[in-house]
Design a protein around this motif. Structure first.
Motif, mmCIF file in Angstrom:
data_model
loop_
_atom_site.group_PDB
_atom_site.id
_atom_site.type_symbol
_atom_site.label_atom_id
_atom_site.label_comp_id
_atom_site.label_asym_id
_atom_site.label_seq_id
_atom_site.Cartn_x
_atom_site.Cartn_y
_atom_site.Cartn_z
ATOM 1 N N UNK A 294 0.938 -1.290 0.057
ATOM 2 C CA UNK A 294 0.080 -0.053 0.038
ATOM 3 C C UNK A 294 0.761 0.996 0.042
ATOM 4 N N UNK A 295 0.523 2.094 -1.115
ATOM 5 C CA UNK A 295 1.678 3.516 -1.245
ATOM 6 C C UNK A 295 0.571 4.550 0.095
ATOM 7 N N UNK A 296 1.567 5.046 0.519
ATOM 8 C CA UNK A 296 1.516 6.152 1.832
ATOM 9 C C UNK A 296 1.491 7.224 1.824
ATOM 10 N N UNK A 311 5.078 3.235 -7.289
ATOM 11 C CA UNK A 311 4.398 2.574 -6.548
ATOM 12 C C UNK A 311 3.965 3.200 -4.960
ATOM 13 N N UNK A 312 4.766 4.110 -4.640
ATOM 14 C CA UNK A 312 4.060 5.032 -3.515
ATOM 15 C C UNK A 312 3.339 6.201 -3.255
ATOM 16 N N UNK A 318 0.104 -1.978 -4.929
ATOM 17 C CA UNK A 318 1.093 -2.463 -5.737
ATOM 18 C C UNK A 318 0.511 -3.921 -5.517
ATOM 19 N N UNK A 319 1.257 -4.980 -6.929
ATOM 20 C CA UNK A 319 1.574 -6.095 -6.205
ATOM 21 C C UNK A 319 2.293 -6.311 -7.207
ATOM 22 N N UNK A 320 3.830 -6.863 -7.117
ATOM 23 C CA UNK A 320 4.671 -7.110 -7.599
ATOM 24 C C UNK A 320 4.898 -9.069 -7.869
ATOM 25 N N UNK A 341 0.537 -1.491 -10.366
ATOM 26 C CA UNK A 341 -0.046 -0.416 -10.157
ATOM 27 C C UNK A 341 -1.892 0.313 -9.597
ATOM 28 N N UNK A 342 -2.637 -0.103 -8.735
ATOM 29 C CA UNK A 342 -3.428 -0.328 -8.685
ATOM 30 C C UNK A 342 -4.409 1.567 -8.054
#
Length: 369
Positions: A294-296, A311-312, A318-320, A341-342
Motif C-alpha cells: 500500500x502506497x502512503x 508505487x509509493x 501495488x502487487x509485484x 499499480x492500482x
C-alpha cells in the motif's frame, strides 16, 4: 540541484538510508550524470570514516553493447558490481539515465544477462533481507527522467526534493516521523492474516500467515512511504486491474488485468503492450506474486513513470509479480520483480480479517490519525 540540495541529499543517503559506519564499504552504481551527487556522497562517506567505490556508466554504453555485444559479453557480470552486492556492507543505486527510450537488446542477449545475474541477485536479496547489505535505490534529476515525467528539469528537481523531503529543514527527522506513523499501520496488519483489495474493477484476496508486513520508511528506497509484504504464494485468488501504466525494459504496458487462482496467474490481458506481458509471463517465477503493498506517500502528487516514486503514491496499492522479499518471509524466486499499480482513491477498499481498514485511498483514522 543546488549545492544545498546536493549536500542534504548526500547526507540523508549516507547517514540515514544506509547508516554507514566507520570502516564500512559503500558501492555506488550510477552514470556520469550523477557525478555531482557522487562527489557529495564521497564527502559524507569520508566524514563517516567509511570507504567509497563506484561504477559510473558513460553515455553510449548501452547502445554499444546492444550493437556489438555477444551472448558471452552479456553474460559477463562486472567484477566490482558482483563484489559490491555480494561482499560490501552498503549499496546505493542512483538512477540517472541518459535515455529511457532505447530499444531493448535481442531476446537471447537479455536471457543471457538474466541468467548470469540470477546468482548475484539471489545473494543480493538474501543479504538485504537481514541488512548484511544496507541498500537504497534513489534517483538523480536528469533530462531523461524529467522528460519521462512530462516535467521540465527544474520542475522534476523540485518534485524529487519534495518526495525525498530534502526540501525540509531536517530531512532525517521528517523520515523518522514517517516511520512512527506507518508503524501503527504495520502493527495492525501484522495482527491480521486475510486480506482483500476491492474496487470497481478489482476483487482479489490473499493471506499472510507466517509473513511480515514491513515499514518502508526511507532506509531501502528514497523516496519511500509504503507498507508491504510477500503473500503466501498459493493464497492469491481473484481479479485485479492495474490502471497505472507499467514500464518494463523501456516498454509501456497499459490497462493490465490479471486473473488468479490459488496463487497462479492463469490469464492476463493488456489494453496495450500485450506482447510485453506475454514475454514476461514466459519467465520462470513470474506467474506468482512476490509482493503486496500500500502506497502512503501523499507528497508524491503525480505519476512520473518511475516505479520508485509511483508505487509509493498515497491512495494506491501495488502487487509485484516474481521475486519475493525474504525479509517478509516470501519464498517465490524469479529474475523478475515487476510492480503493477492500482488506484484506490475512488471507492477502493481494503478489508483485513473481515473488517474494513481502508477506504478511498486512506487508512481509517484509528490507524492513520
Amino acid at each position: 540541484m543546488t549545492d544545498t540540495q546536493l549536500n542534504a541529499y548526500a547526507h540523508l543517503l549516507v547517514n540515514y538510508c544506509v547508516s554507514l559506519r566507520a570502516g564500512e564499504r559503500l558501492f555506488v552504481n550510477s552514470t556520469t550524470l550523477a557525478a555531482p551527487l557522487v562527489a557529495a556522497i564521497q564527502r559524507e562517506v569520508l566524514k563517516a570514516g567509511g570507504h567509497l567505490e563506484y561504477s559510473l556508466a558513460v553515455e553510449g554504453q548501452s547502445e554499444a553493447f546492444r550493437e556489438y555485444g555477444s551472448v558471452e559479453q552479456f553474460a559477463y557480470v562486472p567484477t566490482l558490481y558482483r563484489k559490491g552486492l555480494e561482499e560490501f556492507e552498503a549499496y546505493l543505486s542512483i538512477s540517472a539515465p541518459f535515455d529511457l527510450r532505447q530499444p531493448p537488446a535481442a531476446p537471447d542477449l537479455q536471457e543471457a544477462r538474466r541468467n548470469a545475474l540470477q546468482p548475484v541477485m539471489k545473494s543480493y536479496f538474501e543479504r538485504t533481507a537481514d541488512r548484511r547489505l544496507k541498500r537504497s535505490l534513489c534517483v538523480f534529476p536528469c533530462p531523461a527522467l524529467a522528460a519521462e515525467a512530462d516535467m521540465t528539469l527544474e520542475e522534476y528537481t523540485a518534485f524529487v526534493a519534495q518526495a525525498t523531503k530534502i526540501d525540509q529543514a531536517d530531512p532525517q527527522a521528517a523520515w523518522l516521523e514517517v516511520r512512527q506513523r506507518q508503524q501503527a499501520v504495520v502493527d495492525h496488519l501484522n495482527a491480521c492474516s486475510e486480506f482483500r483489495y476491492v474496487n470497481d474493477r478489482t476483487d482479489i484476496t490473499f493471506t499472510t500467515r507466517g509473513r511480515t508486513w514491513i515499514n518502508s520508511d526511507g532506509q531501502t528506497n528514497m523516496p519511500s512511504g509504503e507498507v508491504y509484504t510477500s503473500p503466501e504464494e498459493d493464497s492469491v485468488n481473484g481479479t485485479i486491474y492495474f490502471d497505472y501504466p507499467a514500464i518494463r525494459d523501456g516498454q509501456t504496458v497499459q490497462g493490465v488485468t490479471l486473473w488468479v487462482k490459488d496463487g497462479e496467474i492463469q490469464r492476463w490481458h493488456a489494453e496495450s503492450g500485450q506482447e510485453v506481458l506475454d514475454e514476461t509471463f514466459a519467465i520462470a517465477g513470474t506467474r506468482r506474486f512476490g509482493e503486496v503493498a500500500v502506497g502512503t506517500n501523499y507528497t508524491i502528487d503525480r505519476f512520473s513513470k518511475n516505479i520508485l516514486f509511483d508505487e509509493k503514491i498515497g491512495g494506491t496499492v501495488h502487487m509485484a509479480i516474481g521475486q519475493s522479499y525474504a525479509q517478509a518471509g516470501g519464498k517465490n524466486e524469479s529474475s523478475v520483480h515487476w510492480d503493477l499499480i492500482a488506484d484506490m482513491k475512488n471507492g477502493g477498499r481494503i478489508v483485513a480479517d473481515g473488517k474494513e481498514i481502508y477506504r478511498n485511498g486512506h487508512f481509517i483514522q484509528e490507524l492513520w490519525p
